[in-house]
Design a protein around this motif. Structure first.
Motif, PDB file in Angstrom:
ATOM      1  N   HIS A 193       0.849  -1.200   0.000  1.00  0.00           N
ATOM      2  CA  HIS A 193       0.000   0.000   0.000  1.00  0.00           C
ATOM      3  C   HIS A 193       0.885   1.251   0.000  1.00  0.00           C
ATOM      4  O   HIS A 193       1.785   1.381   0.821  1.00  0.00           O
ATOM      5  CB  HIS A 193      -0.907   0.002   1.233  1.00  0.00           C
ATOM      6  CG  HIS A 193      -2.049   0.953   1.110  1.00  0.00           C
ATOM      7  ND1 HIS A 193      -1.883   2.315   1.198  1.00  0.00           N
ATOM      8  CD2 HIS A 193      -3.377   0.746   0.876  1.00  0.00           C
ATOM      9  CE1 HIS A 193      -3.046   2.913   1.043  1.00  0.00           C
ATOM     10  NE2 HIS A 193      -3.975   1.974   0.849  1.00  0.00           N
ATOM     11  N   PRO A 194       0.628   2.187  -0.903  1.00  0.00           N
ATOM     12  CA  PRO A 194       1.527   3.350  -1.037  1.00  0.00           C
ATOM     13  C   PRO A 194       1.547   4.274   0.174  1.00  0.00           C
ATOM     14  O   PRO A 194       2.484   5.061   0.338  1.00  0.00           O
ATOM     15  CB  PRO A 194       0.970   4.073  -2.280  1.00  0.00           C
ATOM     16  CG  PRO A 194      -0.447   3.607  -2.410  1.00  0.00           C
ATOM     17  CD  PRO A 194      -0.456   2.194  -1.906  1.00  0.00           C
ATOM     18  N   ASP A 195       0.520   4.220   1.021  1.00  0.00           N
ATOM     19  CA  ASP A 195       0.478   5.119   2.179  1.00  0.00           C
ATOM     20  C   ASP A 195       1.130   4.539   3.427  1.00  0.00           C
ATOM     21  O   ASP A 195       1.202   5.212   4.460  1.00  0.00           O
ATOM     22  CB  ASP A 195      -0.975   5.479   2.513  1.00  0.00           C
ATOM     23  CG  ASP A 195      -1.609   6.350   1.444  1.00  0.00           C
ATOM     24  OD1 ASP A 195      -0.859   7.005   0.717  1.00  0.00           O
ATOM     25  OD2 ASP A 195      -2.863   6.356   1.347  1.00  0.00           O
ATOM     26  N   VAL A 196       1.593   3.288   3.371  1.00  0.00           N
ATOM     27  CA  VAL A 196       2.166   2.636   4.550  1.00  0.00           C
ATOM     28  C   VAL A 196       3.654   2.963   4.683  1.00  0.00           C
ATOM     29  O   VAL A 196       4.439   2.739   3.751  1.00  0.00           O
ATOM     30  CB  VAL A 196       1.954   1.102   4.483  1.00  0.00           C
ATOM     31  CG1 VAL A 196       2.737   0.400   5.594  1.00  0.00           C
ATOM     32  CG2 VAL A 196       0.470   0.765   4.584  1.00  0.00           C
ATOM     33  N   ASP A 197       4.009   3.507   5.837  1.00  0.00           N
ATOM     34  CA  ASP A 197       5.417   3.802   6.132  1.00  0.00           C
ATOM     35  C   ASP A 197       6.069   2.698   6.959  1.00  0.00           C
ATOM     36  O   ASP A 197       7.273   2.473   6.865  1.00  0.00           O
ATOM     37  CB  ASP A 197       5.531   5.125   6.899  1.00  0.00           C
ATOM     38  CG  ASP A 197       5.031   6.307   6.078  1.00  0.00           C
ATOM     39  OD1 ASP A 197       5.484   6.453   4.930  1.00  0.00           O
ATOM     40  OD2 ASP A 197       4.174   7.053   6.573  1.00  0.00           O
ATOM     41  N   ALA A 198       5.274   2.059   7.803  1.00  0.00           N
ATOM     42  CA  ALA A 198       5.797   0.985   8.653  1.00  0.00           C
ATOM     43  C   ALA A 198       4.666   0.002   8.921  1.00  0.00           C
ATOM     44  O   ALA A 198       3.495   0.386   8.951  1.00  0.00           O
ATOM     45  CB  ALA A 198       6.342   1.542   9.967  1.00  0.00           C
ATOM     46  N   ALA A 199       5.013  -1.251   9.106  1.00  0.00           N
ATOM     47  CA  ALA A 199       3.997  -2.277   9.347  1.00  0.00           C
ATOM     48  C   ALA A 199       4.426  -3.163  10.502  1.00  0.00           C
ATOM     49  O   ALA A 199       5.596  -3.507  10.636  1.00  0.00           O
ATOM     50  CB  ALA A 199       3.790  -3.124   8.092  1.00  0.00           C
ATOM     51  N   VAL A 200       3.457  -3.516  11.341  1.00  0.00           N
ATOM     52  CA  VAL A 200       3.664  -4.500  12.402  1.00  0.00           C
ATOM     53  C   VAL A 200       2.811  -5.706  12.031  1.00  0.00           C
ATOM     54  O   VAL A 200       1.591  -5.603  11.950  1.00  0.00           O
ATOM     55  CB  VAL A 200       3.241  -3.952  13.780  1.00  0.00           C
ATOM     56  CG1 VAL A 200       3.490  -5.011  14.859  1.00  0.00           C
ATOM     57  CG2 VAL A 200       3.999  -2.667  14.097  1.00  0.00           C
TER      58      VAL A 200
END
Length: 341
Positions: free
Chosen positions: A11-18
Motif C-alpha cells: 500500500h503506497p500510504d504505509v510507512d511501517a507495518a507491524v
C-alpha cells in the motif's frame, strides 16, 4: 497471514507495518517480506497447535518460528525473551543484533548480554529499564496502565517486548513513553486480553487464553487480585492434543474453587462431549476445585456464572466467541450497574 501482509506492505500510504507472522501462514506460503527491521518472538513455552501440520514437538515449532529471526536485516534486531529458553536460543540464527528482554534481573542470558554492552530491556525493581552499556531510559510500572501497576506479569512481559521492538525500530524514547502511558487496557483497546469488569461487586475477568501456558500466566495474574471465592468458566479447542486440553484444567484446578466447563459451538473434529470429558479429567487431582459443572453453550455458562457471583467474588471467563461474548458481558454488567443505581 502472508497475503494480508503483502497487501499492507504494497500500500503506497504505509510507512511501517507491524505484522503477526503465525505458524500456519509460514507453512502455507512462507513470509510476506524478504527482510525485516525487527523480529519479535515473545515466547514458545510448552508450544501450541502441536500435532498439526507435522509439527509435533516444541523443537519443531521453534524451528518454524525461528524463520522470522533468520530474516532480520543485517542492521536490524531480533527481540527475544531471555526467560524462555527456546526463544532465547534463536539468537544464534540472527544476521543482525539481539535485544533480550527479561522480567528476571538475574537471568543469565540477559546478564551476559548486558555485560557485553549489548541491548537489554528488563524489570529493575518497580520500573522498566533499557540498558546498552549503561541505562538509557527508565519508566515506573505504576505509570504503565496495561500492567495494572506491575501486578499482571504477562502484560509486563508484553510491555518489555514492545519497548524492545520500538527501540530496535528507532522510535524516540518520548514517543515510547507516551504510548505506554496512553494505552489503557479494556474491552475496546485490548478485547479478550484480561478485561476487568464489575458485576454487582464481583470482579469478572474475560480472556481469550486457550493453552496451558496461558492458563499459568492467567493464574499468576489472578492470584495478585483479592477475592473471597474464585470461579472459572472454560471450554477447550478440539484441534489441540488430548494432553493439552487436560493440562489447561490441571492448572486451573489448583487456583479456583468452582469450575464451569462448557461445550462451545465448534468442536473442531471432536465428538459430542469429548472435550468436556478431557477437561474434567484434568481436574481429577485438583487441590482446590471442589465444584464442577458441565454446561452446553458459552452464553448459558456465562449466565450461570453471573448468577452464582456474590460481592467480593472473582470469576475468570475464558471466552471462545470473542466479540459476541465480550458484548454480552458488557451488556450484563451495564444492566446490573443500572439496577444498582
Amino acid at each position: 497471514g502472508p497475503r494480508s501482509a503483502r497487501s499492507v506492505l504494497m500500500h503506497p500510504d504505509v510507512d511501517a507495518a507491524v505484522l503477526e507472522t503465525a505458524r500456519g501462514g509460514i507453512l502455507r506460503e512462507g513470509l510476506a517480506f524478504d527482510r525485516c527491521q525487527v523480529a519479535v518472538v515473545t515466547n514458545i513455552g510448552a508450544g501450541d497447535h502441536l500435532g498439526l501440520n507435522y509439527i509435533t514437538t516444541v523443537e519443531d515449532l521453534a524451528v518454524l518460528k525461528r524463520v522470522i529471526v533468520q530474516n532480520v536485516a543485517p542492521g536490524g534486531f531480533a527481540v527475544l525473551n531471555a526467560d524462555d529458553p527456546v526463544s532465547a536460543r534463536m539468537g544464534a540464527a540472527c544476521p543482525g543484533a539481539i535485544i533480550y528482554f527479561s522480567r528476571n534481573p538475574a537471568n543469565a542470558v540477559s546478564v551476559t548480554h548486558r555485560a557485553q554492552g549489548r541491548r537489554v530491556v528488563l524489570v529493575d525493581g518497580d520500573a522498566i529499564s533499557c540498558v546498552e552499556g549503561h541505562e538509557l531510559w527508565r519508566m515506573p510500572l505504576a505509570d504503565i496502565p496495561l500492567t495494572l501497576g506491575g501486578r499482571v506479569g504477562f502484560q509486563v512481559e508484553n510491555v518489555l517486548g514492545a519497548v524492545a521492538a520500538a527501540w530496535g525500530a528507532g522510535i524516540d524514547w518520548r514517543a515510547i513513553e507516551a504510548g505506554l502511558r496512553s494505552f489503557v487496557p479494556g474491552l475496546d483497546a485490548t478485547p479478550g486480553r484480561f478485561n476487568l469488569l464489575d458485576y454487582r461487586g464481583a470482579t469478572v475477568i474475560a480472556d481469550y487464553g486457550h493453552n496451558p501456558d496461558a492458563m499459568v500466566a492467567l493464574v499468576q495474574a489472578v492470584s495478585a487480585l483479592p477475592a473471597r471465592r474464585r470461579m472459572v468458566v472454560i471450554s477447550g479447542a478440539g484441534d489441540r492434543r488430548d494432553e493439552d486440553i487436560r493440562d489447561q484444567t490441571r492448572v486451573l484446578g489448583d487456583a479456583f474453587d468452582r469450575v464451569l466447563l462448557y461445550q462451545d459451538a465448534c468442536q473442531r473434529g471432536r465428538e459430542d462431549g469429548e472435550v468436556l470429558a478431557l477437561l474434567r479429567e484434568g481436574l481429577t487431582n485438583a487441590s482446590r476445585t471442589r465444584e464442577v459443572e458441565e454446561i452446553r453453550g458459552e452464553f448459558v455458562a456465562i449466565d450461570r456464572a453471573l448468577a452464582l457471583l456474590e460481592p467480593g467474588d472473582l470469576c475468570l471467563v475464558l471466552i471462545d466467541q470473542v466479540e459476541e461474548a465480550l458484548a454480552y458481558l458488557r451488556r450484563c454488567c451495564a444492566a446490573s450497574a443500572a439496577q444498582v443505581a
